[in-house]
Scaffold this motif. Structure first.
Motif, PDB file in Angstrom:
ATOM      1  N   ILE A 141      45.053  27.495  41.199  1.00  0.00           N
ATOM      2  CA  ILE A 141      45.051  26.600  40.044  1.00  0.00           C
ATOM      3  C   ILE A 141      45.323  25.166  40.498  1.00  0.00           C
ATOM      4  O   ILE A 141      44.729  24.207  40.010  1.00  0.00           O
ATOM      5  N   GLY A 199      43.707  39.649  38.679  1.00  0.00           N
ATOM      6  CA  GLY A 199      43.155  39.888  37.352  1.00  0.00           C
ATOM      7  C   GLY A 199      42.989  38.615  36.559  1.00  0.00           C
ATOM      8  O   GLY A 199      43.072  38.621  35.346  1.00  0.00           O
ATOM      9  N   ARG A 200      42.795  37.500  37.246  1.00  0.00           N
ATOM     10  CA  ARG A 200      42.789  36.233  36.549  1.00  0.00           C
ATOM     11  C   ARG A 200      41.659  35.335  37.065  1.00  0.00           C
ATOM     12  O   ARG A 200      41.579  35.053  38.244  1.00  0.00           O
ATOM     13  N   GLU A 201      40.809  34.915  36.121  1.00  0.00           N
ATOM     14  CA  GLU A 201      39.716  34.008  36.473  1.00  0.00           C
ATOM     15  C   GLU A 201      39.785  32.787  35.585  1.00  0.00           C
ATOM     16  O   GLU A 201      40.335  32.843  34.497  1.00  0.00           O
ATOM     17  N   ARG A 202      39.193  31.701  36.036  1.00  0.00           N
ATOM     18  CA  ARG A 202      39.096  30.528  35.170  1.00  0.00           C
ATOM     19  C   ARG A 202      37.628  30.106  35.096  1.00  0.00           C
ATOM     20  O   ARG A 202      36.954  29.994  36.114  1.00  0.00           O
ATOM     21  N   MET A 203      37.150  29.901  33.864  1.00  0.00           N
ATOM     22  CA  MET A 203      35.786  29.423  33.675  1.00  0.00           C
ATOM     23  C   MET A 203      35.746  27.958  34.075  1.00  0.00           C
ATOM     24  O   MET A 203      36.538  27.165  33.573  1.00  0.00           O
ATOM     25  N   VAL A 227      41.413  32.966  40.300  1.00  0.00           N
ATOM     26  CA  VAL A 227      42.614  32.151  40.508  1.00  0.00           C
ATOM     27  C   VAL A 227      43.878  32.988  40.673  1.00  0.00           C
ATOM     28  O   VAL A 227      44.941  32.462  40.981  1.00  0.00           O
ATOM     29  N   ARG A 238      32.902  31.660  37.174  1.00  0.00           N
ATOM     30  CA  ARG A 238      34.235  32.239  37.020  1.00  0.00           C
ATOM     31  C   ARG A 238      34.935  32.138  38.358  1.00  0.00           C
ATOM     32  O   ARG A 238      34.548  32.819  39.302  1.00  0.00           O
ATOM     33  N   PRO A 276      38.645  26.326  30.091  1.00  0.00           N
ATOM     34  CA  PRO A 276      39.177  24.966  30.189  1.00  0.00           C
ATOM     35  C   PRO A 276      39.092  24.246  28.842  1.00  0.00           C
ATOM     36  O   PRO A 276      38.328  24.637  27.962  1.00  0.00           O
ATOM     37  N   HIS A 329      28.400  27.722  34.031  1.00  0.00           N
ATOM     38  CA  HIS A 329      29.823  27.934  34.304  1.00  0.00           C
ATOM     39  C   HIS A 329      29.969  28.994  35.385  1.00  0.00           C
ATOM     40  O   HIS A 329      29.169  29.913  35.466  1.00  0.00           O
ATOM     41  N   ARG A 364      33.168  24.551  34.562  1.00  0.00           N
ATOM     42  CA  ARG A 364      31.861  24.007  34.277  1.00  0.00           C
ATOM     43  C   ARG A 364      31.200  23.541  35.574  1.00  0.00           C
ATOM     44  O   ARG A 364      31.865  22.993  36.450  1.00  0.00           O
ATOM     45  N   LYS A 371      42.023  42.060  32.252  1.00  0.00           N
ATOM     46  CA  LYS A 371      41.790  40.908  33.119  1.00  0.00           C
ATOM     47  C   LYS A 371      41.819  39.658  32.251  1.00  0.00           C
ATOM     48  O   LYS A 371      41.430  39.703  31.085  1.00  0.00           O
ATOM     49  N   VAL A 372      42.239  38.557  32.809  1.00  0.00           N
ATOM     50  CA  VAL A 372      42.331  37.322  32.039  1.00  0.00           C
ATOM     51  C   VAL A 372      41.249  36.340  32.485  1.00  0.00           C
ATOM     52  O   VAL A 372      41.061  36.124  33.683  1.00  0.00           O
ATOM     53  N   GLU A 375      40.299  32.430  31.876  1.00  0.00           N
ATOM     54  CA  GLU A 375      40.803  31.202  31.267  1.00  0.00           C
ATOM     55  C   GLU A 375      39.663  30.240  30.953  1.00  0.00           C
ATOM     56  O   GLU A 375      38.743  30.065  31.741  1.00  0.00           O
ATOM     57  N   ARG A 388      38.578  43.653  44.603  1.00  0.00           N
ATOM     58  CA  ARG A 388      37.175  43.782  44.224  1.00  0.00           C
ATOM     59  C   ARG A 388      36.330  44.302  45.377  1.00  0.00           C
ATOM     60  O   ARG A 388      35.440  45.125  45.200  1.00  0.00           O
TER      61      ARG A 388
END
Lengths: 524, 400
Positions: B348, B383-387, B380, B377, A220, B375, B389, A215-216, A218, B235
């Motif tokens: 995104i 299998g892809r998340e973005r942290m 996006v 998660r 910032p 933060h 703030r 799993k990715v 990201e 999930r």
């Protein structure tokens, strides 16, 4: 609003009425031409060669067994040799490469490929050997590979290197598979499920992690353009397998917190992966190994001036720390006394990642490049690449928005946000207009964290006069009538292609090219 | 020397939130019958008390609309009160309506207020802005159901900080430095046509300050929505017996449609699944649930020892994960899902519309705001998340 409309306009028709366009741009491609009379000229003598499977035997007297003989003429256009030569020559003129002009495609490091490396690669002693040859008969070639392994270890500060991966992306894949195998060996294969990647990363990083089953997550960037350490700390945990970083990053900024990043990674039991895409900028000045990285891939084309593979042969060697060496792909070249041999007894290896042992001809070019420049030369290469980028950035100050910190490494990002607002000219328009000036466009809309980005990387090879010419072209474009810029390019065979269409309906083989694309795909 | 501060409270603002109504004005009594309380008086109190602590003596003078429209709360917070408009003898919050807000706002122009602070949501903002235009700068203390306009601060305490800052160094006869702002509210026509969109309703002048939230962007880039939605679905399929609370918006609507759920357009639906062979059949156990229903569902699933998760999409342009149009998601519900089962989802492109790439929360409980993770998660893609703030600058109110 107006600019959005322009962006979605498709101008795939070329500019037949535009006198500026070179005449050759509008000739039909060879696939659309066929001249039955060509046989009467020069093509005919070649046919028997093809029909006989390569043996130069006249038609009707072939010695090839019946079963292997061609039943039909090859499905290629019938053209005389002269027309065929002209076809390829014309193609070469509508192509663009560093040999023709500046190619400041940021992050891709389009270095000039020096001809001395080509000459060495053409040497029959290298060009005419085969990977199946007995080791005793190719000791010179193995010595070259062994020395290259040693030199690369020194350049990146690692303990062991494989030369097998055939491209940068393959190097990444190899590196992350090594990380995976390492965690499996520690009994943490199923608990470490994530790879952490900053938002400035190359698109290959998340793709690599995904292909390796991770799993990715990201991270910032801070307003300064570097990794947000707080976010990184919040993301890291016992589930983290690796952190993938490029340093300097794709904004051309050195990650000055790299030691802290390494500490965060190692305290969590994760590995720190170095994407070698921007290694050129720090050659001879800093080494990933000294920054705390555990795995490094090297793009020989971005650092040691081998040709860009572009899907063809390339090389993406991978270096690792001693504790990971046993997982490297096999075989590697080993030295025993004065003898070199392929060492294949690595029981924990991830296996092979390429047929045979890597792209020998490409590795040879990198080796020659390293020998030619030596350690002082490499340092000068890194320094001049940084100097060129900073000189150019400073030279065009005021033309565009500058979203990040002042000092850069080998590349810089400016943004055309103000220009878009005031004149409706976007980064894409500027890029297209540069083609009319004889330059390849910089990378645009990447990394996607700024908006209307132009990412410029001149490399060390460009002379000052060429940088100046590029800067003037940008000045002209910013000043000129926005209409002209919005409809650029005006001198190329194709203006603006319908990119989503092209991306979704790839024409991947020659027969489809001959057919009308619509017909082909309506069947599918 | 003294900043003349007009002050108006919409005393029923926010009551429709926990009741899962899309606003409060028309249905305040109905919500009250369900046992819900308006949040405006409490938020007004938080603003006034915090301002009382922060401001330099004699730097602010408050002129409040009469009775429940502001004066009562102002007095209760220990301020001396000047009056704004005639006393209409209003002591019952439920006897007030938009017209009262407009009358009080009208008086603020005549009385030459330097700043008009109101406590309410988008509906109140519309009434105030339509009346004063740019004649008086306005500022909203967030207390309504929806707050998509760019005239609100994140929390009442933030509003107090902003006002105290403005008063510092303010000279009589000065005019506050202002910026134009858009007052937005739900586009009712689009809503009736089955779409959630906001519409520009009025223009206003707001103090120029980074403490003021951005407006919701009308539409966000949604490339890659299928992948993000697909990840959440995967999930959910790992534990179909769980309780999944799916909040509103076009992002989460895509999820509901993938799950085959006929949900509500604006509102929280509760979903759970049953495994049928290698497929999962999803069904709604509650649609457009109110606060009571959500809390009860969360408690039920907790009793069964099954997981409960909350799926929300940050508001484009604003970045609010909770606190804008999610009145039914109470602090109790949030506590039950935090930190691992709050699943924000966004493309995104949508995250790219956020000012400084920061998420915001206004849970209604300042202590929970502070305890919120730094933060989140955000899902996006597959299998892809973005942290991302989470901004938590609001000061904690002192207990009285």
């Amino acid at each position: 609003m107006a600019s959005d409309q322009v962006a979605t306009t498709t101008e795939g028709e070329g500019h037949a009425d535009d006198p500026v366009v070179p005449a050759e741009a509008h000739q039909p491609t060879i696939g659309d031409r066929d001249d039955p009379l060509a046989r009467l000229r020069l093509f005919e003598p070649l046919l028997p060669v093809l029909e006989a499977g390569g043996e130069h035997v006249p038609v009707g007297r072939t010695s090839a067994p019946e079963a292997y003989r061609r039943r039909h003429s090859p499905d290629v256009p019938r053209l005389a040799e002269l027309e065929t030569v002209r076809h390829y020559h014309r193609l070469s003129r509508t192509n663009f490469g560093v040999d023709q002009g500046m190619y400041p495609l940021g992050s891709c490091t389009m270095k000039y490929n020096p001809k001395f490396a080509e000459a060495a690669a053409a040497h029959p002693g290298f060009a005419r050997i085969h990977p199946y040859q007995d080791e005793r008969t190719v000791q010179g070639a193995l010595e070259m590979l062994y020395e290259l392994q040693e030199m690369l270890k020194e350049v990146v500060g690692m303990d062991a290197v494989t030369l097998q991966p055939p491209a940068g992306a393959a190097g990444e894949f190899t590196g992350i598979r090594i990380a995976r195998r390492f965690h499996e060996a520690n009994g943490e294969g199923s608990s470490r499920t994530e790879v952490i990647i900053p938002d400035t990363a190359h698109g290959t990083n998340p793709a690599t992690a995904g292909m390796c089953g991770y799993k990715v997550v990201e991270i910032p960037s801070t307003p300064e353009g570097t990794v947000d350490l707080d976010a990184l700390r919040a993301a890291v945990g016992p589930q983290t397998a690796a952190i993938m970083l490029t340093n300097p990053n794709t904004l051309g900024i050195f990650e000055s917190d790299i030691l802290a990043v390494a500490k965060v990674a190692h305290q969590a039991g994760a590995l720190l992966y170095y994407d070698g895409a921007n290694l050129n900028a720090i050659l001879g000045r800093a080494r990933p190994g000294d920054m705390g990285f555990d795995i490094v891939h090297i793009n020989t084309h971005k650092t040691f001036a081998t040709p860009h593979g572009g899907g063809g042969p390339g090389a993406g060697p991978v270096g690792v720390r001693a504790r990971l060496a046993r997982f490297l792909p096999a075989p590697r070249v080993a030295k025993e006394g004065e003898t070199y041999r392929w060492q294949t007894d690595d029981g924990d290896t991830i296996g092979k990642v390429h047929g045979f042992n890597g792209n020998f001809g490409i590795l040879l070019r990198a080796y020659v490049y390293l020998l030619r420049f030596g350690s002082d030369g490499l340092r000068a290469i890194g320094d001049v690449s940084v100097l060129n980028a900073n000189w150019l950035k400073n030279r065009i100050k005021g033309l565009f928005d500058e979203p990040h910190r002042d000092l850069r490494k080998h590349e810089f990002v400016v943004a055309a946000r103000t220009l878009k607002k005031e004149k409706g000219v976007r980064a894409m328009d500027i890029a297209k207009r540069l083609l009319d000036h004889g330059f390849m466009a910089p990378t645009v809309y990447f990394p996607t964290i700024v908006g209307e980005e132009l990412m410029v990387e001149p490399t060390e090879a460009e002379p000052l006069a060429e940088l100046e010419r590029f800067a003037r072209a940008l000045e002209d474009i910013v000043k000129e009538d926005p209409e002209t810029v919005r409809h650029a390019p005006h001198t190329t065979p194709v203006g603006r292609i319908d990119e989503p269409w092209a991306a979704r309906r790839l024409l991947l083989n020659w027969q489809h090219v001959r057919a009308r694309p619509d017909d082909v795909f309506d069947e599918a | 020397m003294v900043l003349r501060l007009g002050f108006i409270v919409n005393p029923v603002a926010g009551i429709g939130g926990p009741a899962a109504f899309k606003g409060s004005d028309e249905r305040a009594l109905e919500a009250a019958d369900l046992g819900y309380l308006p949040s405006a008086p409490e938020k007004a109190g938080r603003f006034l008390r915090h301002l009382k602590e922060l401001h330099r003596p004699m730097s602010i003078r408050i002129f409040a609309a009469p009775g429940v429209l502001g004066a009562d709360e102002t007095r209760a917070a220990g301020w001396k009160v000047g009056t704004l408009g005639a006393d209409m003898g209003l002591h019952d919050p439920f006897a007030t309506d938009a017209e009262h807000t407009r009358q009080a706002a009208e008086s603020a122009i005549g009385a030459e207020m330097d700043l008009l602070v109101f406590v309410g949501g988008d509906g109140t903002a519309r009434d105030v802005a339509a009346t004063v235009g740019d004649a008086v700068p306005i500022l909203g203390v967030p207390a309504g159901v929806k707050m998509f306009s760019e005239c609100f601060t994140e929390t009442p305490e933030e509003a107090a900080l902003l006002v105290a800052g403005l008063a510092r160094g303010f000279q009589e006869g000065d005019r506050l430095e202002t910026a134009p702002a858009e007052v937005l509210d739900l586009d009712e026509e689009a809503y009736r046509a089955g779409r959630v969109e906001v519409r520009h309703h009025a223009s206003a002048a707001i103090p120029r300050s980074p403490r003021i939230q951005s407006a919701k962007c009308p539409t966000c880039p949604q490339d890659g929505l299928e992948e993000a939605v697909g990840e959440v679905r995967l999930r959910m399929e790992e534990a179909p017996e769980g309780l999944y609370l799916i909040a509103s918006g076009s992002t989460t609507a895509a999820l509901k449609s993938v799950l085959g759920i006929d949900g509500t357009l604006i509102g929280v639906d509760a979903v759970t699944g049953t495994r049928e062979g290698d497929k999962v059949r999803w069904q709604a156990v509650a649609t457009d649930a109110d606060a009571t229903a959500l809390e009860r569902l969360v408690a039920d699933w907790k009793a069964k020892d099954a997981p409960a998760a909350l799926i929300v999409s940050p508001i484009g342009g604003q970045g609010f994960v909770v606190g804008r149009g999610t009145g039914q998601i109470t602090p109790n519900v949030l506590r039950a899902v935090l930190p691992d089962r709050l699943w924000p989802i966004a493309t995104i492109g949508k995250l790219g519309t956020l000012e400084d790439g920061i998420l915001h929360v206004d849970t209604g409980d300042p202590r929970l705001d502070r305890a919120f993770p730094d933060h989140l998660r955000v899902v996006v893609g597959l299998g892809r998340e973005r942290m991302m703030r989470v901004r938590k600058s609001s000061p904690l109110p002192r207990t009285a």
